[in-house]
Scaffold this motif. Structure first.
Motif, PDB file in Angstrom:
ATOM      1  N   GLU A 182       0.834  -1.196   0.000  1.00 25.54           N
ATOM      2  CA  GLU A 182       0.000   0.000   0.000  1.00 25.54           C
ATOM      3  C   GLU A 182       0.873   1.252   0.000  1.00 25.54           C
ATOM      4  O   GLU A 182       1.870   1.343   0.694  1.00 25.54           O
ATOM      5  N   GLU A 183       0.467   2.199  -0.853  1.00 23.96           N
ATOM      6  CA  GLU A 183       1.219   3.441  -0.971  1.00 23.96           C
ATOM      7  C   GLU A 183       1.005   4.309   0.269  1.00 23.96           C
ATOM      8  O   GLU A 183      -0.100   4.430   0.780  1.00 23.96           O
ATOM      9  N   ALA A 184       2.078   4.919   0.739  1.00 19.73           N
ATOM     10  CA  ALA A 184       2.014   5.773   1.927  1.00 19.73           C
ATOM     11  C   ALA A 184       1.230   7.046   1.614  1.00 19.73           C
ATOM     12  O   ALA A 184       1.228   7.524   0.489  1.00 19.73           O
ATOM     13  N   THR A 185       0.583   7.546   2.634  1.00 22.85           N
ATOM     14  CA  THR A 185      -0.162   8.791   2.480  1.00 22.85           C
ATOM     15  C   THR A 185       0.532   9.896   3.268  1.00 22.85           C
ATOM     16  O   THR A 185       1.348   9.641   4.138  1.00 22.85           O
ATOM     17  N   PHE A 186       0.201  11.112   2.921  1.00 19.12           N
ATOM     18  CA  PHE A 186       0.676  12.247   3.686  1.00 19.12           C
ATOM     19  C   PHE A 186      -0.440  13.275   3.749  1.00 19.12           C
ATOM     20  O   PHE A 186      -1.444  13.159   3.054  1.00 19.12           O
ATOM     21  N   GLN A 187      -0.264  14.262   4.597  1.00 17.06           N
ATOM     22  CA  GLN A 187      -1.340  15.216   4.839  1.00 17.06           C
ATOM     23  C   GLN A 187      -1.077  16.536   4.128  1.00 17.06           C
ATOM     24  O   GLN A 187       0.036  17.062   4.168  1.00 17.06           O
ATOM     25  N   ILE A 188      -2.123  17.029   3.449  1.00 15.94           N
ATOM     26  CA  ILE A 188      -2.095  18.371   2.900  1.00 15.94           C
ATOM     27  C   ILE A 188      -3.302  19.102   3.463  1.00 15.94           C
ATOM     28  O   ILE A 188      -4.218  18.479   4.005  1.00 15.94           O
ATOM     29  N   THR A 189      -3.298  20.399   3.335  1.00 12.83           N
ATOM     30  CA  THR A 189      -4.443  21.203   3.740  1.00 12.83           C
ATOM     31  C   THR A 189      -4.892  22.008   2.535  1.00 12.83           C
ATOM     32  O   THR A 189      -4.079  22.669   1.888  1.00 12.83           O
ATOM     33  N   VAL A 190      -6.164  21.887   2.205  1.00 11.41           N
ATOM     34  CA  VAL A 190      -6.727  22.681   1.116  1.00 11.41           C
ATOM     35  C   VAL A 190      -7.776  23.617   1.694  1.00 11.41           C
ATOM     36  O   VAL A 190      -8.393  23.316   2.725  1.00 11.41           O
ATOM     37  N   GLN A 191      -7.952  24.736   1.015  1.00 14.17           N
ATOM     38  CA  GLN A 191      -8.963  25.697   1.451  1.00 14.17           C
ATOM     39  C   GLN A 191     -10.074  25.714   0.416  1.00 14.17           C
ATOM     40  O   GLN A 191      -9.826  25.907  -0.772  1.00 14.17           O
ATOM     41  N   VAL A 192     -11.291  25.490   0.897  1.00  9.29           N
ATOM     42  CA  VAL A 192     -12.453  25.450   0.023  1.00  9.29           C
ATOM     43  C   VAL A 192     -13.563  26.262   0.669  1.00  9.29           C
ATOM     44  O   VAL A 192     -13.935  26.005   1.822  1.00  9.29           O
ATOM     45  N   ALA A 193     -14.052  27.251  -0.056  1.00 14.75           N
ATOM     46  CA  ALA A 193     -15.167  28.084   0.396  1.00 14.75           C
ATOM     47  C   ALA A 193     -14.919  28.666   1.789  1.00 14.75           C
ATOM     48  O   ALA A 193     -15.813  28.715   2.624  1.00 14.75           O
ATOM     49  N   GLY A 194     -13.698  29.086   2.030  1.00 12.37           N
ATOM     50  CA  GLY A 194     -13.362  29.703   3.308  1.00 12.37           C
ATOM     51  C   GLY A 194     -13.055  28.733   4.432  1.00 12.37           C
ATOM     52  O   GLY A 194     -12.786  29.148   5.550  1.00 12.37           O
ATOM     53  N   TYR A 195     -13.085  27.449   4.163  1.00 10.28           N
ATOM     54  CA  TYR A 195     -12.793  26.432   5.173  1.00 10.28           C
ATOM     55  C   TYR A 195     -11.496  25.729   4.808  1.00 10.28           C
ATOM     56  O   TYR A 195     -11.232  25.452   3.652  1.00 10.28           O
ATOM     57  N   ARG A 196     -10.719  25.421   5.830  1.00 10.79           N
ATOM     58  CA  ARG A 196      -9.476  24.667   5.629  1.00 10.79           C
ATOM     59  C   ARG A 196      -9.739  23.209   5.985  1.00 10.79           C
ATOM     60  O   ARG A 196     -10.301  22.913   7.034  1.00 10.79           O
ATOM     61  N   PHE A 197      -9.324  22.329   5.075  1.00  9.45           N
ATOM     62  CA  PHE A 197      -9.531  20.900   5.272  1.00  9.45           C
ATOM     63  C   PHE A 197      -8.204  20.160   5.230  1.00  9.45           C
ATOM     64  O   PHE A 197      -7.521  20.175   4.204  1.00  9.45           O
TER      65      PHE A 197
END
Length: 96
Positions: free
Chosen positions: A2-17
């Motif tokens: 299984e491929e490793a995952t990492f975390q990013i943060t995206v901003q959508v409609a004024g919310y950060r995810f």
């Protein structure tokens, strides 16, 4: 494996995810957030009096239609390829 995952943060409609994604899909997620922002800006500019909730619905509907259009296109592609092959075969048969 299984491929490793990492975390990013995206901003959508004024919310950060924060999102856990596969490294090779990072551009996909970042481009999707960018496309959504552009579509929201488009509808806000075009319909300045509409509530933001309605703008979100319009953008979601736009992407749903785009997704459905792509499904229909995928359904037609194999048929188009077969027709091209048949056309080629017919041309060759008529040359003889």
């Amino acid at each position: 494996m299984e491929e490793a995952t990492f975390q990013i943060t995206v901003q959508v409609a004024g919310y950060r995810f924060p999102l856990n994604i596969k490294r090779d899909e990072e551009i996909l997620y970042r481009d999707a957030a960018k496309a959504l922002k552009e579509k929201l800006d488009f509808y806000q500019h075009r319909h300045p009096g509409l509530p933001y909730e309605t703008i979100l619905i319009l953008a979601a509907y736009h992407f749903a239609v785009t997704s459905e259009r792509e499904k229909y296109q995928e359904d037609v592609d194999p048929i188009v390829e077969k027709l091209k092959l048949l056309d080629k075969a017919l041309e060759q048969a008529l040359k003889v």
